[in-house]
Design an enzyme around this catalytic site. Structure first.
Site, PDB file in Angstrom:
ATOM      1  NE  ARG A  69      -0.291   0.344   4.978  1.00 27.82           N
ATOM      2  CZ  ARG A  69       0.618   1.196   5.418  1.00 27.82           C
ATOM      3  NH1 ARG A  69       0.933   2.251   4.702  1.00 27.82           N
ATOM      4  NH2 ARG A  69       1.235   1.010   6.575  1.00 27.82           N
ATOM      5  N   GLY A  70       0.230   2.379  -0.230  1.00 29.30           N
ATOM      6  CA  GLY A  70       0.929   3.643  -0.116  1.00 29.30           C
ATOM      7  C   GLY A  70       1.159   4.003   1.344  1.00 29.30           C
ATOM      8  CG  LEU A 138      -6.178   7.621   3.683  1.00 29.72           C
ATOM      9  CD1 LEU A 138      -6.871   7.777   2.335  1.00 29.72           C
ATOM     10  CD2 LEU A 138      -6.645   8.750   4.588  1.00 29.72           C
ATOM     11  CB  CYS A 168       1.602   8.352   8.602  1.00 31.33           C
ATOM     12  SG  CYS A 168       0.106   7.410   8.968  1.00 31.33           S
TER      13      CYS A 168
END
Length: 206
Positions: A69-70, A138, A168
């Site tokens: 994923r990013g 996300l 993140c």
């Protein structure tokens, strides 16, 4: 738009669900219905495809899983509402940027509608924030016009493991959860409420 099938997977190991997402995405056909998976994971750190090892300060023996994923590293654990989007965005005429903004806006709408909380985004730092504290993370992947991965909403959980990482990729990023504002926060309700808002926005955008 085609019907979206919603599946509640309950508590599942991250690696199992990740493998299932890959298989679903690689074997789906143009006629395959889109799906939204609702899940909760045991404690795990997941590292995005561009994640840097130095952002994991001390794993404290919590498993670390590399994903495609990013984004950078994040934490999943019990009491966190996770929603995965297995969508044919090409068929839905939905660009990658529009998908991200829809995922974010659905969370903002849900927090406002059901909990009277005013959430916001921060330019350059994807996610949802309340008073600059992150409540939802996300990370998405789009492969040949098909999306997978999704959003994780901190609901009623132990936030301590977030202090073991730079969430993140941001050092000192403060995290919050719905239970900070609403003691009876329940992940099943959050997942259903979020999904309803997401589907409404999706239907209105195509």
């Amino acid at each position: 738009m085609n019907n979206i099938y919603q599946e509640d997977l309950g508590l599942q190991q991250y690696t199992k669900v990740f493998e299932d997402m890959l298989e679903f995405t690689s074997t789906r056909t143009p006629e395959t219905n889109d799906e939204i998976w609702l899940v909760e994971h045991p404690a795990v750190f997941t590292q995005g495809k561009h994640g840097k090892p130095e952002h994991i300060l001390n794993s404290h023996n919590i498993p670390i899983v590399a994903t495609d994923r990013g984004g950078q590293v994040t934490y999943h654990g019990p009491g966190q509402a996770v929603i995965y989007f297995l969508l044919d965005i090409k068929r839905n005429k939905l660009g990658a940027k529009k998908l991200v903004t829809t995922v974010e806006q659905a969370c903002i709408n849900m927090l406002d509608k059901y909990y009277n909380l005013k959430a916001h985004i921060i330019d350059g730092a994807h996610g949802i924030y309340i008073n600059n504290q992150k409540i939802a993370s996300l990370g998405l992947r789009i492969k040949q016009g098909k999306s997978y991965h999704g959003i994780a909403i901190n609901t009623n959980m132990d936030l301590t493991p977030f202090s073991y990482i730079n969430p993140c990729g941001y050092s000192g990023l403060k995290m919050c959860q719905l239970a900070n504002f609403y003691q009876e926060a329940d992940i099943k309700k959050v997942q259903q409420q979020y999904t309803a808002e997401f589907v409404t926005l999706l239907n209105n955008s195509i």
